[in-house]
Design an enzyme around this catalytic site. Structure first.
Site, PDB file in Angstrom:
ATOM      1  N   ASP A  26      13.834  36.763  42.672  1.00  0.00           N
ATOM      2  CA  ASP A  26      13.985  37.612  41.480  1.00  0.00           C
ATOM      3  C   ASP A  26      12.713  37.568  40.632  1.00  0.00           C
ATOM      4  OD1 ASP A  26      15.280  39.335  39.796  1.00  0.00           O
ATOM      5  OD2 ASP A  26      16.509  37.802  38.818  1.00  0.00           O
ATOM      6  N   HIS A  43       7.098  44.671  43.485  1.00  0.00           N
ATOM      7  CA  HIS A  43       7.797  44.530  44.771  1.00  0.00           C
ATOM      8  C   HIS A  43       6.800  44.324  45.915  1.00  0.00           C
ATOM      9  CE1 HIS A  43      11.525  45.250  42.825  1.00  0.00           C
ATOM     10  NE2 HIS A  43      11.329  46.533  42.595  1.00  0.00           N
ATOM     11  N   LEU A 137      12.053  28.595  63.380  1.00  0.00           N
ATOM     12  CA  LEU A 137      12.620  28.849  62.054  1.00  0.00           C
ATOM     13  C   LEU A 137      13.588  30.016  62.194  1.00  0.00           C
ATOM     14  CD1 LEU A 137      12.608  28.601  58.879  1.00  0.00           C
ATOM     15  CD2 LEU A 137      10.813  30.340  58.904  1.00  0.00           C
TER      16      LEU A 137
HETATM   17  C1  IPE Z   1      19.491  39.799  42.683  1.00  0.00           C
HETATM   18  O1  IPE Z   1      18.575  40.192  41.710  1.00  0.00           O
HETATM   19  C2  IPE Z   1      19.249  40.555  43.957  1.00  0.00           C
HETATM   20  C3  IPE Z   1      18.040  40.203  44.685  1.00  0.00           C
HETATM   21  C4  IPE Z   1      17.182  39.264  44.350  1.00  0.00           C
HETATM   22  C5  IPE Z   1      17.806  40.929  45.890  1.00  0.00           C
HETATM   23  P1  IPE Z   1      18.932  41.286  40.611  1.00  0.00           P
HETATM   24  O2  IPE Z   1      17.727  41.402  39.758  1.00  0.00           O
HETATM   25  O3  IPE Z   1      19.419  42.524  41.261  1.00  0.00           O
HETATM   26  O4  IPE Z   1      20.154  40.613  39.841  1.00  0.00           O
HETATM   27  P2  IPE Z   1      20.732  40.842  38.398  1.00  0.00           P
HETATM   28  O5  IPE Z   1      20.965  42.311  38.233  1.00  0.00           O
HETATM   29  O6  IPE Z   1      19.695  40.335  37.432  1.00  0.00           O
HETATM   30  O7  IPE Z   1      21.977  40.009  38.366  1.00  0.00           O
HETATM   31  C1  IPE Z   2      13.734  41.084  42.591  1.00  0.00           C
HETATM   32  O1  IPE Z   2      13.008  41.505  41.517  1.00  0.00           O
HETATM   33  C2  IPE Z   2      13.769  42.079  43.719  1.00  0.00           C
HETATM   34  C3  IPE Z   2      15.027  42.825  43.835  1.00  0.00           C
HETATM   35  C4  IPE Z   2      16.109  42.613  43.147  1.00  0.00           C
HETATM   36  C5  IPE Z   2      15.065  43.871  44.811  1.00  0.00           C
HETATM   37  P1  IPE Z   2      13.600  42.459  40.389  1.00  0.00           P
HETATM   38  O2  IPE Z   2      13.267  43.863  40.772  1.00  0.00           O
HETATM   39  O3  IPE Z   2      15.025  42.207  40.141  1.00  0.00           O
HETATM   40  O4  IPE Z   2      12.713  42.012  39.162  1.00  0.00           O
HETATM   41  P2  IPE Z   2      13.172  41.860  37.651  1.00  0.00           P
HETATM   42  O5  IPE Z   2      14.406  41.021  37.639  1.00  0.00           O
HETATM   43  O6  IPE Z   2      13.417  43.246  37.155  1.00  0.00           O
HETATM   44  O7  IPE Z   2      11.998  41.197  36.993  1.00  0.00           O
HETATM   45 MG    MG Z   3      16.034  41.010  38.847  1.00  0.00          MG
END
Ligand code: IPE
Ligand code: IPE
Ligand code: MG
Length: 255
Positions: A26, A43, A137
């Protein structure tokens, strides 16, 4: 050992090892926002972190690594961002599959494939078939994955067996359900790491994580290094896992 990115890989962590490490990756969006860049740039940088961490995981002696890449709830994001994330999965498989295979990585994708584009499903099938015999792995990528959907789908399969008369309701145990999950045959995660300081599971491994140790890292995913992974594993090693029982010294918690 040094990675092509210039980052040093840690030596294997001595002591009690987690067999299965799962990571909720995240913070890509916040990484980009801090740099006044579009979320897509975060990303893209997140994929670079994936490449580094997958290579480091093998060197650290991890057997199973699961990475949460796209949740069943991430479809709620703007269509452009969803498309970027789909494109990055394609890019990762296209660019890294041969090297993963050479390095003995077994790739498996968990989650619902029904709503993914046909070309992505074909790429996933190819990656799984090519690497099926590898065992250095075991890498699970959770993509269009949601724990509640996974359990619902397992329950549907159980119900079908009951209806067909091949399973007695009284014979249904937690192992029966586990055997119908996407992770059938994979040990439950010993350690679940979430980056970016958020402290929730967001529908990740809600069945399998019943007794996982949770470690929260403040690093945003693109900044998460092999050293951060090593630190999380060392934190895991300081934990006392009791699974509802008592620890070796007869305690049920820190005294
Ligand atoms: C969780 O992250 C999903 C992934 C890391 C793929 P999100 O950013 O989607 O989660 P919330 O919305 O903060 O709970
Ligand atoms: C994690 O990063 C990747 C996915 C959930 C796909 P986020 O896109 O959720 O990044 P934040 O939480 O907005 O910083
Ligand atoms: Mg996120």
């Amino acid at each position: 050992m040094t990675l092509t990115s210039g980052q040093k890989i840690s030596e294997p962590v001595p002591g009690k090892m987690p067999r299965h490490v799962a990571i909720i990756m995240d913070g890509n969006g916040r990484w980009a926002a801090k740099r006044h860049l579009p979320r897509a740039a975060g990303h893209r940088q997140g994929v670079e972190a994936v490449r580094v961490i997958v290579r480091a995981a093998g060197d650290l002696g991890i057997e199973y690594l699961t990475l949460y890449g796209f949740s069943s709830e991430n479809w709620k994001r703007p269509v452009e961002e969803v498309n970027d994330l789909m494109g990055l999965l394609r890019l990762f498989i296209r660019r890294d599959l041969a090297e993963l295979h050479q390095n003995g990585v077994h790739v498996r994708v968990i989650g619902d494939r029904d709503h993914l584009d046909a070309d992505i499903v074909a790429m996933i099938d190819e990656a799984e078939a090519l690497t099926a015999q590898n065992d250095r792995l075991k890498l699970q990528i959770a993509f269009n994955y949601g724990g509640q959907n996974e359990i619902a789908s397992a329950v549907r399969r159980v119900a079908r067996e009951v209806k067909a008369g091949t399973l007695e309701p009284s014979a249904i145990t937690p192992d029966t359900i586990a055997g119908f999950l996407d992770t059938a045959g994979i040990p439950d995660p010993d350690l679940i790491i979430r980056t970016s300081g958020e402290k929730r599971l967001s529908n990740f491994m809600i069945w399998q994580g019943a007794y996982s140790e949770l470690v929260f890292s403040d690093a945003l995913w693109p900044d998460f290094t092999p050293e951060c992974l090593r630190e999380a594993m060392e934190e895991y090693q300081r934990r006392s896992r009791r699974f509802g029982g008592l620890d070796a010294s007869g305690q049920s918690g820190k005294v």
